[in-house]
Design a protein around this motif. Sequence first.
Motif, PDB file in Angstrom:
ATOM      1  N   TRP A   8      -2.385  26.691  78.050  1.00 28.38           N
ATOM      2  CA  TRP A   8      -3.524  27.407  77.469  1.00 28.38           C
ATOM      3  C   TRP A   8      -4.332  26.576  76.473  1.00 28.38           C
ATOM      4  O   TRP A   8      -5.548  26.768  76.364  1.00 28.38           O
ATOM      5  N   PRO A   9      -3.725  25.625  75.730  1.00 32.85           N
ATOM      6  CA  PRO A   9      -4.554  24.798  74.825  1.00 32.85           C
ATOM      7  C   PRO A   9      -5.631  23.993  75.539  1.00 32.85           C
ATOM      8  O   PRO A   9      -6.590  23.550  74.901  1.00 32.85           O
ATOM      9  N   LEU A  10      -5.492  23.817  76.860  1.00 35.93           N
ATOM     10  CA  LEU A  10      -6.529  23.099  77.608  1.00 35.93           C
ATOM     11  C   LEU A  10      -7.840  23.877  77.673  1.00 35.93           C
ATOM     12  O   LEU A  10      -8.865  23.352  78.134  1.00 35.93           O
ATOM     13  N   ALA A  14     -12.466  23.338  78.302  1.00 33.47           N
ATOM     14  CA  ALA A  14     -13.460  24.230  78.905  1.00 33.47           C
ATOM     15  C   ALA A  14     -14.538  24.600  77.888  1.00 33.47           C
ATOM     16  O   ALA A  14     -15.721  24.713  78.235  1.00 33.47           O
ATOM     17  N   ALA A  15     -14.133  24.767  76.627  1.00 38.16           N
ATOM     18  CA  ALA A  15     -15.115  25.082  75.588  1.00 38.16           C
ATOM     19  C   ALA A  15     -16.096  23.929  75.382  1.00 38.16           C
ATOM     20  O   ALA A  15     -17.303  24.132  75.210  1.00 38.16           O
ATOM     21  N   VAL A  16     -15.577  22.686  75.422  1.00 36.35           N
ATOM     22  CA  VAL A  16     -16.451  21.517  75.280  1.00 36.35           C
ATOM     23  C   VAL A  16     -17.427  21.431  76.460  1.00 36.35           C
ATOM     24  O   VAL A  16     -18.635  21.203  76.283  1.00 36.35           O
ATOM     25  N   ALA A  17     -16.904  21.636  77.672  1.00 36.42           N
ATOM     26  CA  ALA A  17     -17.767  21.582  78.861  1.00 36.42           C
ATOM     27  C   ALA A  17     -18.844  22.661  78.816  1.00 36.42           C
ATOM     28  O   ALA A  17     -20.016  22.407  79.117  1.00 36.42           O
ATOM     29  N   ALA A  18     -18.448  23.875  78.399  1.00 38.45           N
ATOM     30  CA  ALA A  18     -19.426  24.965  78.309  1.00 38.45           C
ATOM     31  C   ALA A  18     -20.487  24.666  77.251  1.00 38.45           C
ATOM     32  O   ALA A  18     -21.676  24.946  77.451  1.00 38.45           O
ATOM     33  N   ILE A  31     -16.188  22.188  66.757  1.00 32.78           N
ATOM     34  CA  ILE A  31     -15.470  23.132  65.898  1.00 32.78           C
ATOM     35  C   ILE A  31     -14.941  24.302  66.716  1.00 32.78           C
ATOM     36  O   ILE A  31     -13.788  24.727  66.562  1.00 32.78           O
ATOM     37  N   VAL A  32     -15.775  24.833  67.622  1.00 32.65           N
ATOM     38  CA  VAL A  32     -15.341  25.945  68.466  1.00 32.65           C
ATOM     39  C   VAL A  32     -14.198  25.509  69.374  1.00 32.65           C
ATOM     40  O   VAL A  32     -13.211  26.238  69.557  1.00 32.65           O
ATOM     41  N   ALA A  33     -14.294  24.294  69.950  1.00 38.20           N
ATOM     42  CA  ALA A  33     -13.225  23.796  70.823  1.00 38.20           C
ATOM     43  C   ALA A  33     -11.917  23.636  70.053  1.00 38.20           C
ATOM     44  O   ALA A  33     -10.839  23.966  70.570  1.00 38.20           O
ATOM     45  N   CYS A  34     -12.004  23.155  68.822  1.00 35.45           N
ATOM     46  CA  CYS A  34     -10.795  23.043  67.994  1.00 35.45           C
ATOM     47  C   CYS A  34     -10.199  24.412  67.712  1.00 35.45           C
ATOM     48  O   CYS A  34      -8.970  24.599  67.759  1.00 35.45           O
ATOM     49  N   GLY A  35     -11.068  25.373  67.405  1.00 34.88           N
ATOM     50  CA  GLY A  35     -10.579  26.724  67.149  1.00 34.88           C
ATOM     51  C   GLY A  35      -9.913  27.337  68.366  1.00 34.88           C
ATOM     52  O   GLY A  35      -8.856  27.965  68.265  1.00 34.88           O
ATOM     53  N   VAL A  36     -10.519  27.154  69.547  1.00 31.17           N
ATOM     54  CA  VAL A  36      -9.942  27.690  70.786  1.00 31.17           C
ATOM     55  C   VAL A  36      -8.601  27.042  71.078  1.00 31.17           C
ATOM     56  O   VAL A  36      -7.620  27.715  71.438  1.00 31.17           O
ATOM     57  N   THR A  37      -8.537  25.714  70.897  1.00 37.59           N
ATOM     58  CA  THR A  37      -7.277  25.007  71.149  1.00 37.59           C
ATOM     59  C   THR A  37      -6.190  25.458  70.189  1.00 37.59           C
ATOM     60  O   THR A  37      -5.041  25.696  70.595  1.00 37.59           O
ATOM     61  N   GLY A  38      -6.540  25.569  68.909  1.00 40.22           N
ATOM     62  CA  GLY A  38      -5.550  26.021  67.935  1.00 40.22           C
ATOM     63  C   GLY A  38      -5.079  27.438  68.194  1.00 40.22           C
ATOM     64  O   GLY A  38      -3.892  27.745  68.074  1.00 40.22           O
ATOM     65  N   TRP A  39      -6.011  28.322  68.564  1.00 40.50           N
ATOM     66  CA  TRP A  39      -5.634  29.707  68.882  1.00 40.50           C
ATOM     67  C   TRP A  39      -4.722  29.767  70.102  1.00 40.50           C
ATOM     68  O   TRP A  39      -3.723  30.490  70.117  1.00 40.50           O
ATOM     69  N   ALA A  40      -5.049  28.972  71.132  1.00 42.17           N
ATOM     70  CA  ALA A  40      -4.232  28.980  72.347  1.00 42.17           C
ATOM     71  C   ALA A  40      -2.849  28.378  72.104  1.00 42.17           C
ATOM     72  O   ALA A  40      -1.878  28.751  72.763  1.00 42.17           O
ATOM     73  N   ALA A  41      -2.753  27.447  71.148  1.00 41.56           N
ATOM     74  CA  ALA A  41      -1.466  26.824  70.837  1.00 41.56           C
ATOM     75  C   ALA A  41      -0.703  27.581  69.764  1.00 41.56           C
ATOM     76  O   ALA A  41       0.365  27.137  69.339  1.00 41.56           O
ATOM     77  N   HIS A  42      -1.259  28.725  69.311  1.00 46.09           N
ATOM     78  CA  HIS A  42      -0.614  29.572  68.291  1.00 46.09           C
ATOM     79  C   HIS A  42      -0.411  28.819  66.972  1.00 46.09           C
ATOM     80  O   HIS A  42       0.615  28.978  66.300  1.00 46.09           O
ATOM     81  N   LEU A  43      -1.379  27.984  66.614  1.00 45.22           N
ATOM     82  CA  LEU A  43      -1.310  27.287  65.335  1.00 45.22           C
ATOM     83  C   LEU A  43      -1.732  28.221  64.210  1.00 45.22           C
ATOM     84  O   LEU A  43      -2.697  28.975  64.356  1.00 45.22           O
ATOM     85  N   PRO A  44      -1.039  28.193  63.082  1.00 50.08           N
ATOM     86  CA  PRO A  44      -1.478  28.994  61.928  1.00 50.08           C
ATOM     87  C   PRO A  44      -2.849  28.537  61.453  1.00 50.08           C
ATOM     88  O   PRO A  44      -3.181  27.349  61.547  1.00 50.08           O
ATOM     89  N   LEU A  45      -3.642  29.459  60.961  1.00 48.32           N
ATOM     90  CA  LEU A  45      -4.997  29.133  60.525  1.00 48.32           C
ATOM     91  C   LEU A  45      -5.015  28.053  59.438  1.00 48.32           C
ATOM     92  O   LEU A  45      -5.837  27.131  59.519  1.00 48.32           O
ATOM     93  N   PRO A  46      -4.126  28.109  58.415  1.00 51.15           N
ATOM     94  CA  PRO A  46      -4.136  27.028  57.406  1.00 51.15           C
ATOM     95  C   PRO A  46      -3.873  25.655  58.023  1.00 51.15           C
ATOM     96  O   PRO A  46      -4.491  24.661  57.629  1.00 51.15           O
TER      97      PRO A  46
END
Length: 229
Positions: A8-10, A14-18, A31-46
Amino acid sequence: MQSAVNLWPLLGIAAVAAGFVLRANPVLVVIVACGVTGWAAHLPLPHLLESLGTAFIKTRNLPLILLLPLAAIGLLERFGLKEHAQASIARIRSATTGRLLTVYLLAREVAAAFGLTSLGGHPNMVRPLVAPMAEAAAEARHGTLSEPLRQRIRAMSAATDNVGLFFGEDVFVAFGAIVLMQTILKAEGLDVDPIHMALWGIPTAVTAFVIHAWNLRRLDARIRRETAR
């Protein structure tokens, strides 16, 4: 071996391509691609914000390095860099578009072979100097150029820079690709001297020069045909 890989972090790709398809602001896309990747990888927001901040601190001088030359080139163009370049090449009667680009191809390839890759480039050499001079050489001999022909000359100017850099830097012994290949071969038990690898790049570079010089000769013939109509 039975553990599943989280793909899912991939979604960040897709966000970069879009973002590129929509022609959105590159900084916002990243920034959006980083946020999507972090959310998909279940990274804590901090943790995600810390990663973004660390990456920004490490690369904060990069925009300055890239933008300062562009600003200098823009200032030179405002004070007539293109016009002076075009006037200079127009005074050389033997100059043609193909001959001019062949000389630039040789200079670019030789410079890259010695590791001087920054002596050319699209923004700092092709756009402000090489392409205008190539157009001026054609106009001095054949008069006004059609817009498609003008665009073709510009495209060939950029292609000449690409060919010279790509095949010239393969001859440079400290080029990253040569070091990478030598490291991989050494890990496989093959001890190869980087100098020998670089020397084997010379026939390829010479062949590329001959082929592209022939294409530039064909460009001169095409300019003559199209301007004679």
